[in-house]
Design an enzyme around this catalytic site. Sequence first.
Site, PDB file in Angstrom:
ATOM      1  N   TYR A   1       0.856  -1.183   0.000  1.00 17.15           N
ATOM      2  CA  TYR A   1       0.000   0.000   0.000  1.00 17.15           C
ATOM      3  C   TYR A   1       0.893   1.234   0.000  1.00 17.15           C
ATOM      4  O   TYR A   1       1.858   1.306   0.762  1.00 17.15           O
ATOM      5  CB  TYR A   1      -0.897   0.014   1.238  1.00 17.15           C
ATOM      6  CG  TYR A   1      -1.772   1.243   1.353  1.00 17.15           C
ATOM      7  CD1 TYR A   1      -2.809   1.474   0.451  1.00 17.15           C
ATOM      8  CD2 TYR A   1      -1.562   2.184   2.363  1.00 17.15           C
ATOM      9  CE1 TYR A   1      -3.621   2.605   0.551  1.00 17.15           C
ATOM     10  CE2 TYR A   1      -2.374   3.318   2.473  1.00 17.15           C
ATOM     11  CZ  TYR A   1      -3.394   3.523   1.560  1.00 17.15           C
ATOM     12  OH  TYR A   1      -4.191   4.644   1.673  1.00 17.15           O
TER      13      TYR A   1
ATOM     14  N   ASP B   1       9.312   2.852  -0.059  1.00 19.79           N
ATOM     15  CA  ASP B   1       8.262   3.492   0.723  1.00 19.79           C
ATOM     16  C   ASP B   1       8.411   3.013   2.166  1.00 19.79           C
ATOM     17  O   ASP B   1       8.020   1.908   2.512  1.00 19.79           O
ATOM     18  CB  ASP B   1       6.886   3.138   0.151  1.00 19.79           C
ATOM     19  CG  ASP B   1       5.748   3.803   0.933  1.00 19.79           C
ATOM     20  OD1 ASP B   1       6.033   4.462   1.957  1.00 19.79           O
ATOM     21  OD2 ASP B   1       4.591   3.661   0.510  1.00 19.79           O
TER      22      ASP B   1
ATOM     23  N   LYS C   1       3.942   8.657   9.226  1.00 17.05           N
ATOM     24  CA  LYS C   1       3.761   7.977  10.507  1.00 17.05           C
ATOM     25  C   LYS C   1       4.772   8.428  11.571  1.00 17.05           C
ATOM     26  O   LYS C   1       4.680   9.543  12.048  1.00 17.05           O
ATOM     27  CB  LYS C   1       3.708   6.463  10.285  1.00 17.05           C
ATOM     28  CG  LYS C   1       2.550   6.133   9.320  1.00 17.05           C
ATOM     29  CD  LYS C   1       2.110   4.720   9.208  1.00 17.05           C
ATOM     30  CE  LYS C   1       0.816   4.644   8.413  1.00 17.05           C
ATOM     31  NZ  LYS C   1       0.860   3.987   7.145  1.00 17.05           N
TER      32      LYS C   1
HETATM   33  C1  LIG Z   1       0.292   4.530   5.792  1.00 15.43           C
HETATM   34  C2  LIG Z   1       1.070   4.351   4.546  1.00 15.43           C
HETATM   35  C3  LIG Z   1       0.963   5.243   3.468  1.00 15.43           C
HETATM   36  C4  LIG Z   1      -0.033   6.367   3.461  1.00 15.43           C
HETATM   37  O1  LIG Z   1       0.198   7.290   4.458  1.00 15.43           O
HETATM   38  P1  LIG Z   1      -0.987   8.283   4.918  1.00 15.43           P
HETATM   39  O2  LIG Z   1      -0.344   9.166   5.915  1.00 15.43           O
HETATM   40  O3  LIG Z   1      -2.057   7.391   5.467  1.00 15.43           O
HETATM   41  O4  LIG Z   1      -1.435   9.000   3.702  1.00 15.43           O
HETATM   42  C5  LIG Z   1       1.809   5.059   2.388  1.00 15.43           C
HETATM   43  N1  LIG Z   1       2.699   4.066   2.360  1.00 15.43           N
HETATM   44  C6  LIG Z   1       2.823   3.182   3.364  1.00 15.43           C
HETATM   45  C7  LIG Z   1       3.862   2.114   3.293  1.00 15.43           C
HETATM   46  C8  LIG Z   1       2.006   3.293   4.484  1.00 15.43           C
HETATM   47  O5  LIG Z   1       2.122   2.399   5.468  1.00 15.43           O
END
Ligand SMILES: *Cc1c(COP(=O)(O)O)cnc(C)c1O
Length: 432
Positions: free
Chosen positions: A146, A241, A269
Amino acid sequence: MSLKLDRSAELFAEAERLLPGGVSSPVRAFKSVGGTPLFMRKGEGALVWDEDGNQYVDYCGSWGPLALGHAHPKVVEAVQQTAALGTSFGTPTRAEVELAKLVQELQPLAERVRFVSSGTEAVMSAVRLARGFTRRDLLVKFDGCYHGHADYLLVKAGSGLATTGQADSAGVPEGIAGTTCILPLNDPDAFRSLMSERGSEVAAVIIEPLPANCGLLTQNPEFLQLLRSETEKAGALLIFDEVISGFRIGPGGMAGKLGIRPDLLTFGKVIGGGLPVGAYAGRQEVMEHVAPLGPVYQAGTLSGNPVAMAAGKAALEVLRDGGFDALEQNARTLVELLQSTLPQYPVTLVRHGSICWLSFQQPAPQAWHDVDRAGAERYKVFHRALLERGVYLAPSAYEVFFVSTAHTQEQLEETAQAFGAALALAFGSDDD
Ligand SMILES: *Cc1c(COP(=O)(O)O)cnc(C)c1O
């Protein structure tokens, strides 16, 4: 046992008349486990309290950001002191310089850092930058990762290997979905074959080096190395990511742990200490293609917000000064406490640092197509039983859970006991 959730239920009924589905983000709705989502009122350390006054040991941690638990005194103090001086200026501030410096100290691959306000924004901007830098359009992503909700990332695999994607959400034009290619995780042959066919069209390959949004799908290090070597050969960029893994799996994240140097990294995060912060960072040469230095446009009214920067800085300092060790130690303790319980059931606890996932299969899967969806039914029972025993996990079988620095030995022991009882119920040996 039954949990009293009258206030949460009342608030949810009201919320449903105001917010679509009663929530501001869909996974909060408890759709996959059933029942009323809990409305939280307060958190302190590893504990949270809902509107009915029930207390839980929290392993959701706001879905990842709260590596230090709730309301850490250093973070609260930083927020209060900064907010009192004004919450936003729309000018550069000292706070973003200080956070960027700290990010670079922990993760030297971040030669230049651009702050944004969410993980989605970080990834979206990094992909635009990669496309602008390479002057190519094609993006390669992996099924089971994701990366936020940008159009071309809400894409699912078409039929057959190495096809371009199909929209995975209404409102995503097929033409845009078609700019993304989807491959299976941990599959070197599929990746090699795509790169040999279309490598010269690929702007970037993006991956969660520790895929943690569809369970916790451990990748073989050689697979991740292969992504690095093949992208380099093809003149494509590699984007890690690390929105979940960054500043949680040790200071250098997964890139540091694996010794792999991606061109770009994305953060979110933990980097905001519980406030909305995202960032993309990486090689200077690439990052200098961003406006105002370069032709790739990206901006934000509240980007680098001083209050959010101060929270992030306070959190990363605590992590640097012993916090990373505490995370590892607490997670290890929990796993040890579960040693006597878990082997009685056909489950696997996957753990990387303080990120854990209870997989309802053995061995644990490494790719999304190997995840046995039947586990979700057992998870419903497991999740409910844990709530009733005062343990809060994310309301989905495919979500990981997070240990924080704030979890105490006693709370971890309570949790291990609750896991034992909840697993017994989930597997039908009703001795509770
Ligand atoms: C949570 C997450 C996102 C999206 O971040 P948001 O702050 O919810 O927009 C993108 N990539 C990864 C790997 C994530 O865990």
